[in-house]
Structures are given as C-alpha cells and as structure tokens.
Design a protein around this motif. Structure first.
Motif, PDB file in Angstrom:
ATOM      1  N   SER A  95      48.138  28.186  34.924  1.00 50.89           N
ATOM      2  CA  SER A  95      47.208  29.437  35.623  1.00 50.89           C
ATOM      3  C   SER A  95      45.827  29.174  36.092  1.00 50.89           C
ATOM      4  O   SER A  95      45.373  29.605  36.671  1.00 50.89           O
ATOM      5  CB  SER A  95      47.336  30.732  34.803  1.00 50.89           C
ATOM      6  OG  SER A  95      46.885  30.483  33.702  1.00 50.89           O
ATOM      7  N   GLU A  96      45.243  28.202  34.909  1.00 47.35           N
ATOM      8  CA  GLU A  96      44.072  28.122  34.978  1.00 47.35           C
ATOM      9  C   GLU A  96      43.631  26.816  35.679  1.00 47.35           C
ATOM     10  O   GLU A  96      43.966  25.779  35.313  1.00 47.35           O
ATOM     11  CB  GLU A  96      43.320  27.965  33.686  1.00 47.35           C
ATOM     12  CG  GLU A  96      43.446  29.288  32.878  1.00 47.35           C
ATOM     13  CD  GLU A  96      42.311  30.397  33.217  1.00 47.35           C
ATOM     14  OE1 GLU A  96      41.224  29.856  33.933  1.00 47.35           O
ATOM     15  OE2 GLU A  96      42.446  31.537  32.853  1.00 47.35           O
ATOM     16  N   THR A 109      40.274  29.549  39.611  1.00 54.84           N
ATOM     17  CA  THR A 109      41.568  30.233  39.562  1.00 54.84           C
ATOM     18  C   THR A 109      41.948  30.669  38.170  1.00 54.84           C
ATOM     19  O   THR A 109      41.960  29.768  37.454  1.00 54.84           O
ATOM     20  CB  THR A 109      42.660  29.820  40.557  1.00 54.84           C
ATOM     21  OG1 THR A 109      43.432  30.715  40.579  1.00 54.84           O
ATOM     22  CG2 THR A 109      43.139  28.582  40.143  1.00 54.84           C
ATOM     23  N   SER A 110      42.339  31.776  37.873  1.00 58.11           N
ATOM     24  CA  SER A 110      43.037  32.331  36.724  1.00 58.11           C
ATOM     25  C   SER A 110      44.392  32.591  36.924  1.00 58.11           C
ATOM     26  O   SER A 110      44.985  33.118  35.818  1.00 58.11           O
ATOM     27  CB  SER A 110      42.110  33.193  36.166  1.00 58.11           C
ATOM     28  OG  SER A 110      42.026  34.550  36.743  1.00 58.11           O
ATOM     29  N   ASN A 111      44.746  32.508  38.212  1.00 62.52           N
ATOM     30  CA  ASN A 111      46.246  33.077  38.371  1.00 62.52           C
ATOM     31  C   ASN A 111      47.185  31.854  39.176  1.00 62.52           C
ATOM     32  O   ASN A 111      47.884  32.120  39.917  1.00 62.52           O
ATOM     33  CB  ASN A 111      46.030  34.471  39.368  1.00 62.52           C
ATOM     34  CG  ASN A 111      45.509  34.327  40.478  1.00 62.52           C
ATOM     35  OD1 ASN A 111      45.012  33.110  40.948  1.00 62.52           O
ATOM     36  ND2 ASN A 111      44.808  35.456  40.998  1.00 62.52           N
ATOM     37  N   THR A 114      46.382  31.657  43.260  1.00 64.17           N
ATOM     38  CA  THR A 114      46.644  32.838  44.259  1.00 64.17           C
ATOM     39  C   THR A 114      45.358  33.414  44.887  1.00 64.17           C
ATOM     40  O   THR A 114      45.276  33.517  46.108  1.00 64.17           O
ATOM     41  CB  THR A 114      47.147  33.884  43.790  1.00 64.17           C
ATOM     42  OG1 THR A 114      48.631  33.680  43.146  1.00 64.17           O
ATOM     43  CG2 THR A 114      47.577  34.979  44.685  1.00 64.17           C
ATOM     44  N   THR A 115      44.229  33.309  44.057  1.00 69.28           N
ATOM     45  CA  THR A 115      42.978  33.711  44.413  1.00 69.28           C
ATOM     46  C   THR A 115      41.991  32.811  43.611  1.00 69.28           C
ATOM     47  O   THR A 115      42.308  32.331  42.671  1.00 69.28           O
ATOM     48  CB  THR A 115      42.382  35.159  44.006  1.00 69.28           C
ATOM     49  OG1 THR A 115      42.608  35.462  42.702  1.00 69.28           O
ATOM     50  CG2 THR A 115      43.429  36.396  44.748  1.00 69.28           C
TER      51      THR A 115
END
Length: 372
Positions: A95-96, A109-111, A114-115
């Motif tokens: 995720s990171e 990004t942390s997702n 995605t963003t």
C-alpha cells in the motif's frame, strides 16, 4: 531464444498396415521467450518500476504512473500530467509507495497507487532533480539527485511528512540509492572525473564514506543490495556512452571494495541492476538484459531503464516507448522436454496420406510455435 526445426510427419495407410516417413524442412521455429511483451497503456518512456508481485507500479515521463494488479495482464494509467518526469519508484509494502522526479517532485501513496499526494523538499531545494528513492521501512527513506554541479541526499523518518537535507556534495551528481536497513545505505553517481559510491551507517546523517571503485570516466547508476554484504551496481561511460562498454560492479564485503564483473562480449551502456535471491539482472541500451553474466533476449531494441525482481524468477523490465517486459522464469524459458501429437478423430482413407501436427512442450506447459 531456443530454436528448433519444424517437422512434418506424413503417414499413409495401406492394406498391410501403414507406411510412414519423417520429413524435415530447414524452417526454424522460435520457442516462447523468457521475457514476454506486455501491453502498455502509453508510448511515453517508463523510467522506474516497483515489483510487488502480482502487483507492480511503473513511473515515467510526463509524471506518468501506471499500475497492474494481475501479473501485468492489464496495465492502467493512474496519472499523467504531460510535463516533467518521474524517474524512480519504491513500494516497501503493497500500500505504501513513493515516486520521485524532476524539480524536486516527490509523490506518496498510501492506497497502493490509487491516489497520490505531493511531498516537499526543504525550501530552496525545489530545483533538485531526484533520480533515486529507497525506503528501509514505511517511515525511513532516502532520495538522491543533483543540481548545479552538486549531489544531494535527502532523508525522512516520518514517511515523508518532512524531508531534510542530509548531505550536499560539491562536484558530484547522484543517481541511485539502496537503503537496506537503518544501519546501511549506499548512493551511486559520479564526481568530476569518475563514478562514485558513497556509504553510510547512519542514513547519511554523518559525512559519507567514499568506497573504493575503479570507474574513471564512468557514471554509476542503479545499485542493489540484498543484506549488508552483497551488492551490485550498473554503470555507463560518461563522455561517450554509445561507443564505450557498460559495466557491472560487485561487492562481497559491503562495498569496502568493488570489482568489475566479467561479461563477454562487453555490454552497451547499462542503466539499472537488481539483485534478488542470489541472482543479479542488469538492463540498458538497445534492449540489453544480462542475468548473472549471461545475455537474455528481451525482444526489443528500446532502451531498458529499470528492472525489479520479486524473488528469484519474477521480474519486470521497463523502458523507452512504453516498453514493458515480464518474466516468470528468471528470463530463461523452461526446457523443452517432450512432444505432443494431435488426435486423429476421423477414419482415414486407405492409400491417402494424412498429416499429424507435432508440438514441442515443456513440463510447465510452455509450447513452441509452428510444427506442422
């Protein structure tokens, strides 16, 4: 790429049984390559790749971000501004992730991509071109680059919420960084006359140690470590990369000494190297792929600018023109080990020749095209 002769087996039934003969032609048929082409959503250059198999994220010119979560079967464009560039990307977890590029650009990004949101260098350093990024964990990271004849190293201890200047080195420029753990980090680049590798035991808080390497007129680019002892670095000639060989350097003592790896024939300019699970892979000019000293066929002449493996066999290489190459077998096709024949389901006419198609196979299910 493996090659074999196409074979036609012609059989004729007679009242006494059958008469058959084997006929070969000089036509050569290519086996499945170890590196397969994947469909890119863009034609712009891809500069960096992060492998979180079966996921991966690529970055490139125009602040491009592309992503796959299905082994590369489909790639999706997540970001493209058309200006500037992103040159490297790292995902310490699924995720990171962080991507860095021109004009001090840092994205986080942390997702899983995605963003993305922007992070900032300290005021006054916004013009630094950032070429490399590496994280020891989701909090501690380093990014490196250069501007105005100086090499720069920046660090964070809070996941990029704040970045601080670690080192500023005159008459230098930095390209690659390997931040293995909180105690060991390496940076590659060049000085006024030679390639350079700097080492730190405290994330470059203290003045770095210049390691011993013979690389006059060369630029050290990608660097990769697995653990604190074994590492590899890729290099190209600085003044004239098109007419001088690329080089791979190796250390077995954490960089106390670096030696050039013997590669025959000498490779063209090399831009990146990955070391994972005891195997190293370097990529560069003209679609060059070299793994453990052996050339592999990437089926492209585009510059390959980055390579990343997850484990021993699964890797991506990316480059100019939106080039994406993928391997699930370390770049080496499984050996062909048996033949399969098509089934004749209808009765054959007595005295009339008929054809059987033969396909060469390997135990992993790979095939060879052609055979008829």
């Amino acid at each position: 790429m493996k090659r074999i002769m196409s074979v036609m087996l012609i059989i004729m039934l007679t009242c006494g049984g059958f008469v058959g003969f084997l006929y070969t032609t000089p036509k050569l048929v290519s086996a499945n390559p170890g590196w397969e082409s994947q469909t890119s959503p863009v034609i712009t250059g891809i500069e960096g790749i992060a492998n979180r198999f079966p996921k991966a994220c690529g970055v490139g010119m125009g602040e491009l971000v592309i992503y796959t979560d299905d082994y590369g079967a489909t790639w999706t464009q997540q970001r493209f501004t058309g200006t500037g560039g992103l040159y490297d990307v790292v995902f310490p977890t699924d995720s990171e992730g962080w991507a860095v590029g021109g004009q001090g650009l840092i994205l986080h990004t942390s997702n899983g991509g995605t963003t993305w949101s922007s992070q900032s260098l300290p005021a006054g350093y916004e013009s630094v071109e950032l070429w490399g990024v590496s994280f020891a964990n989701i909090n501690n990271g380093l990014t490196v680059g250069g501007a105005s004849g100086k090499g720069y190293i920046f660090g964070t201890t809070n996941g990029g919420s704040t970045w601080t200047l670690k080192q500023e080195v005159a008459n230098s420029y930095f390209y690659g960084v390997a931040y293995w753990d909180l105690n060991n980090a390496w940076v590659t680049g060049f000085t006024a006359t030679a390639g350079a590798i700097y080492y730190s035991t405290d994330a470059f808080t203290s003045a770095p140690t210049s390691q011993s390497i013979s690389a006059t007129d060369y630029v050290l680019r990608g660097i990769s470590f697995q653990g604190s002892t074994y590492g590899y670095a890729a290099a190209h000639h600085g003044p004239d990369p098109s007419n001088n060989p690329g080089k791979v350097f190796k250390t077995t003592n954490g960089g106390t000494s670096w030696t050039e790896v013997s590669i025959t024939p000498s490779p063209p300019a090399l831009l990146d190297v990955d070391y994972d699970n005891g195997d190293w892979t370097a990529v560069g000019m003209g679609g060059t792929i070299i793994r453990n000293g052996e050339y592999q066929d990437g089926n492209t002449t585009e510059y390959l600018r980055a390579v990343d493996f997850a484990g021993q066999y699964t890797g991506w290489a990316v480059g100019d023109g939106g080039t994406i190459r993928y391997t699930s077998d370390g770049g080496v096709p499984p050996p062909l080990d048996h033949f399969e024949f098509n089934t004749i389901s209808t009765p054959q006419t007595l005295g009339v020749a008929f054809q059987i198609t033969i396909t060469a196979m390997n135990s992993g299910g790979g095939t060879v095209t052609g055979f008829a």
